[in-house]
Design a protein around this motif. Sequence first.
Motif, PDB file in Angstrom:
ATOM      1  N   PRO A 207      -7.670   0.663  -5.663  1.00  0.00           N
ATOM      2  CA  PRO A 207      -6.296   0.842  -6.142  1.00  0.00           C
ATOM      3  C   PRO A 207      -5.706   2.142  -5.617  1.00  0.00           C
ATOM      4  N   ASP A 208      -4.408   2.156  -5.455  1.00  0.00           N
ATOM      5  CA  ASP A 208      -3.692   3.371  -5.070  1.00  0.00           C
ATOM      6  C   ASP A 208      -2.609   3.603  -6.108  1.00  0.00           C
ATOM      7  N   ALA A 209      -2.858   4.539  -7.020  1.00  0.00           N
ATOM      8  CA  ALA A 209      -1.923   4.768  -8.123  1.00  0.00           C
ATOM      9  C   ALA A 209      -0.569   5.244  -7.625  1.00  0.00           C
ATOM     10  N   ALA A 210      -0.571   6.098  -6.603  1.00  0.00           N
ATOM     11  CA  ALA A 210       0.690   6.633  -6.094  1.00  0.00           C
ATOM     12  C   ALA A 210       1.576   5.524  -5.550  1.00  0.00           C
ATOM     13  N   GLY A 211       0.959   4.577  -4.848  1.00  0.00           N
ATOM     14  CA  GLY A 211       1.726   3.483  -4.272  1.00  0.00           C
ATOM     15  C   GLY A 211       1.802   2.268  -5.155  1.00  0.00           C
ATOM     16  N   ARG A 212       1.150   2.312  -6.338  1.00  0.00           N
ATOM     17  CA  ARG A 212       1.129   1.196  -7.273  1.00  0.00           C
ATOM     18  C   ARG A 212       0.696  -0.086  -6.560  1.00  0.00           C
ATOM     19  N   SER A 213      -0.388  -0.005  -5.840  1.00  0.00           N
ATOM     20  CA  SER A 213      -0.841  -1.105  -5.004  1.00  0.00           C
ATOM     21  C   SER A 213      -2.354  -1.233  -5.064  1.00  0.00           C
ATOM     22  N   MET A 226     -12.944  -2.778  11.481  1.00  0.00           N
ATOM     23  CA  MET A 226     -12.619  -2.513  10.083  1.00  0.00           C
ATOM     24  C   MET A 226     -11.113  -2.339   9.941  1.00  0.00           C
ATOM     25  N   ARG A 227     -10.562  -2.875   8.860  1.00  0.00           N
ATOM     26  CA  ARG A 227      -9.143  -2.748   8.595  1.00  0.00           C
ATOM     27  C   ARG A 227      -8.912  -2.583   7.089  1.00  0.00           C
ATOM     28  N   THR A 228      -7.763  -2.031   6.747  1.00  0.00           N
ATOM     29  CA  THR A 228      -7.337  -1.901   5.357  1.00  0.00           C
ATOM     30  C   THR A 228      -6.037  -2.666   5.185  1.00  0.00           C
ATOM     31  N   TYR A 229      -5.982  -3.538   4.187  1.00  0.00           N
ATOM     32  CA  TYR A 229      -4.806  -4.371   3.959  1.00  0.00           C
ATOM     33  C   TYR A 229      -4.282  -4.178   2.540  1.00  0.00           C
ATOM     34  N   LYS A 230      -2.985  -4.065   2.426  1.00  0.00           N
ATOM     35  CA  LYS A 230      -2.337  -4.005   1.121  1.00  0.00           C
ATOM     36  C   LYS A 230      -2.208  -5.423   0.584  1.00  0.00           C
ATOM     37  N   VAL A 231      -2.836  -5.698  -0.558  1.00  0.00           N
ATOM     38  CA  VAL A 231      -2.874  -7.059  -1.076  1.00  0.00           C
ATOM     39  C   VAL A 231      -1.467  -7.585  -1.340  1.00  0.00           C
ATOM     40  N   GLU A 232      -0.559  -6.699  -1.735  1.00  0.00           N
ATOM     41  CA  GLU A 232       0.817  -7.125  -2.022  1.00  0.00           C
ATOM     42  C   GLU A 232       1.532  -7.658  -0.776  1.00  0.00           C
ATOM     43  N   ARG A 233       1.039  -7.341   0.406  1.00  0.00           N
ATOM     44  CA  ARG A 233       1.690  -7.825   1.637  1.00  0.00           C
ATOM     45  C   ARG A 233       1.080  -9.125   2.154  1.00  0.00           C
ATOM     46  N   ILE A 234       0.059  -9.625   1.477  1.00  0.00           N
ATOM     47  CA  ILE A 234      -0.502 -10.927   1.850  1.00  0.00           C
ATOM     48  C   ILE A 234       0.467 -12.014   1.390  1.00  0.00           C
TER      49      ILE A 234
END
Length: 352
Positions: A207-213, A226-234
């Motif tokens: 979780p990222d509290a600052a970005g609420r994501s 390796m990659r990092t994906y924001k679940v909200e953008r799926i």
Amino acid sequence: MIPLVLEDGGGPGDEDAGEPRDDRRARKRDRLARLLSVASILYSRGSGESGVAVTDIAELTGMTTRTVYRDIRALEDELGMPIFQAGRGRYGIEKKYFLPPLRLTLPEAVVLFLASRLIARWSDEYDQAVVSAFTKLADLLPQPIARHVAATMLNVGRADTNEPFTRNFAHVAQAWADGRVVEFDYEPATEGAERRHARVRPYFLEPDAAGRSVYLIGFDETVDAMRTYKVERIRSSTLTGDRYQIPDDFDPDRWLAHSWGIWSSDTTDVAEVRLRFEASVAPRVRESIWHRSQQLTELPDGRIEMRLSVAGIVEIRPWILSWGDAVEVLEPPALRDVVAAAVRNAAARYSS
């Protein structure tokens, strides 16, 4: 009671925009109760190889077989529950989908209560998993703490729903728990960038509290990296049957050791940051650990210098700006320049 996560809302086309809000809420509650009944029967009687007959579910719940079929489809499509067909008109649910009952000491339960308050402040949309999980938590707590948990979840429940996120989050979480590859279409943050398809082996959720994501960290087979994906953008996702194992040498804390938020030093250069805070905010700076790498130096005039090693300068910039004129960036020059430009632009707006 089985530990179940259900969506408190109708499916597409269920809701009439002209219907009174109280009536819509009542219909959602009725649908939730119906789905709960079907899931409970699938769990208790359909976890074996033979499953349970739809006609039996209909008889036990007082519903038509058509409604039962529709609800089974909703449990699978909307919530990602692992429903299997055991034969013609017979269905079951993988029992390992549900976790065993949780037994907590009072201090442990209160810690989770505090977490519920943080999540409520973080959530800007209705999250059925949050509401369901912490509503169950309330059963473990004495009054008046349980009452406050319930009131907190009522506030979360008043927010608008985000069914795509709920569905995609369920797929990602299940893939991580089962060691299964998840496929999804992803909308990059860069304006004008094309949506891309990815096949990812989930290694961690952060979780990222600052970005609420919530971010998915994993190995993307389509780019072999390796990659990092924001679940909200799926935008859409599919849970595959392809299996994988998380490498033994993967350590999420080491991966995120230099991150300010979610960026990793494995994919971003580490920036050595030096900040100088005014004496007026020094007590506030001292009382918190802002980053695991921070080093504080007391200055003779009451000011404080802070040194940090962070992955890139993008994520830390908003935090620095939140201190207003009480902080000065000393290093690195690139960060000092972007913060100075932001301050000048803000000042220009107020001078007109």
